[in-house]
Design an enzyme around this catalytic site. Structure first.
Site, PDB file in Angstrom:
ATOM      1  N   PRO A   1      11.601 -24.423   9.026  1.00 41.18           N
ATOM      2  CA  PRO A   1      10.523 -23.457   9.253  1.00 41.18           C
ATOM      3  C   PRO A   1       9.270 -23.853   8.481  1.00 41.18           C
ATOM      4  O   PRO A   1       9.345 -24.269   7.319  1.00 41.18           O
ATOM      5  CB  PRO A   1      11.117 -22.148   8.734  1.00 41.18           C
ATOM      6  N   GLU A   2       8.111 -23.722   9.120  1.00 40.63           N
ATOM      7  CA  GLU A   2       6.862 -24.114   8.495  1.00 40.63           C
ATOM      8  C   GLU A   2       6.105 -22.895   7.991  1.00 40.63           C
ATOM      9  O   GLU A   2       6.590 -21.770   8.066  1.00 40.63           O
ATOM     10  CB  GLU A   2       6.046 -24.960   9.474  1.00 40.63           C
TER      11      GLU A   2
ATOM     12  N   LYS B   1       6.128 -23.145   2.039  1.00 40.87           N
ATOM     13  CA  LYS B   1       7.415 -22.887   2.665  1.00 40.87           C
ATOM     14  C   LYS B   1       8.365 -22.116   1.743  1.00 40.87           C
ATOM     15  O   LYS B   1       9.551 -21.989   2.035  1.00 40.87           O
ATOM     16  CB  LYS B   1       8.062 -24.207   3.084  1.00 40.87           C
TER      17      LYS B   1
ATOM     18  N   ARG C   1       9.621 -39.158   8.583  1.00 44.35           N
ATOM     19  CA  ARG C   1      10.022 -38.162   9.582  1.00 44.35           C
ATOM     20  C   ARG C   1       9.687 -38.704  10.960  1.00 44.35           C
ATOM     21  O   ARG C   1       8.879 -39.627  11.108  1.00 44.35           O
ATOM     22  CB  ARG C   1       9.247 -36.847   9.396  1.00 44.35           C
TER      23      ARG C   1
END
Length: 284
Positions: free
Chosen positions: A2-3, A51, A255
């Site tokens: 989740p950002e 976050k 990533r």
């Protein structure tokens, strides 16, 4: 993971449910915290920082949590809470008032510290894109600092020491909107150009936090929410080139990043150029 926009909404929900009421039950299923007694403490506020979630309580205590990849906080009415939740192997934390119960599921981090020591947990973070102290100019300087020398701009944006709140979704969408290659050397980008990138990231997150479904297109309909994220193997909405996904190739910040070679400067240096089929996540 989740950002910032999702975590901000989570904080808003927790605050609305718990703030101003005393805790009647608390169960922290985490090493070193299982004996903590929070009963009687009033929740002052629940806020997000990047976050991270900070649940501040009366008496100078903060319950800190990080969702990591799969974590979530769920709100249930205390009077009708099903016993099955208490037996769930996914339950990591429970904080209940007379009216509402917050259930922390699959949390990646959980800490209980004095509020005065919060900086030990979040002091390393850069400017929060959704924070009340947001400063675009300071954020641009962080992204361009010496830590990002010879680092792809996407990796610089993902580094929470530079900006707090961005993940691969909004990094990909930001760079696509600015027509910038994810692999562009962050230290070689002009300050005014970086400022535009940072402002774009802030704008995207700021608009997205108002909606349950993250969206860069303005549509929350399934298959229409994103421009490049999750759309590898599909035609770019802007130029028609096939959207691709490739690794950044930078240590702990390595990533997978989605991008359009036609709009963002050609094939990435870590992209082998092989045909990629549609992934089918977050839009088609």
């Amino acid at each position: 993971m989740p950002e910032g926009d999702t975590v901000w909404r989570t904080a808003q929900r927790l605050h609305a449910a718990l703030a101003g009421a005393p805790v009647v039950t608390a169960d922290l299923r985490w090493p070193g915290l299982s004996t903590a007694d929070l009963r009687g403490r009033v929740t002052l506020e629940v806020v997000s920082r990047g976050k991270h979630l900070l649940h501040r309580m009366q008496g100078g205590l903060t319950l800190h949590s990080h969702l990591r990849m799969e974590g979530a906080w769920r709100i249930e009415a205390t009077a009708t809470l099903k016993p099955g939740w208490l037996r769930s192997p996914e339950l990591r934390a429970l904080v209940a008032t007379a009216d509402w119960t917050a259930l922390g599921l699959r949390l990646g981090e959980l800490d209980l510290v004095s509020t005065a020591r919060e900086s030990e947990l979040i002091g390393h973070l850069g400017p929060d894109l959704l924070g009340p102290d947001w400063d675009a100019a300071a954020a641009a300087r962080c992204v361009a600092n010496l830590q990002t020398s010879r680092v792809p701009v996407a990796a610089a944006l993902l580094d929470q020491r530079n900006l707090a709140g961005l993940g691969t979704i909004w990094t990909a969408e930001t760079l696509f909107a600015e027509r910038m290659s994810p692999w562009a050397d962050a230290s070689g980008i002009e300050q005014d150009v970086l400022a535009c990138v940072v402002l774009r990231a802030h704008d995207l997150l700021d608009r997205s936090r108002r909606h349950v479904v993250p969206s860069s297109t303005g549509s929350q309909r399934r298959g229409e929410s994103m421009r490049v994220y999750g759309r590898s193997g599909r035609a770019c909405r802007r130029c028609g080139t096939t959207v691709r996904v490739a690794p950044l190739g930078v240590g702990r910040l390595d990533r997978l990043i989605c991008y359009c070679p036609g709009c963002q400067g050609g094939l990435g240096p870590t992209d082998d150029g092989r045909r990629q089929g549609p992934l089918g996540s977050h839009g088609s």
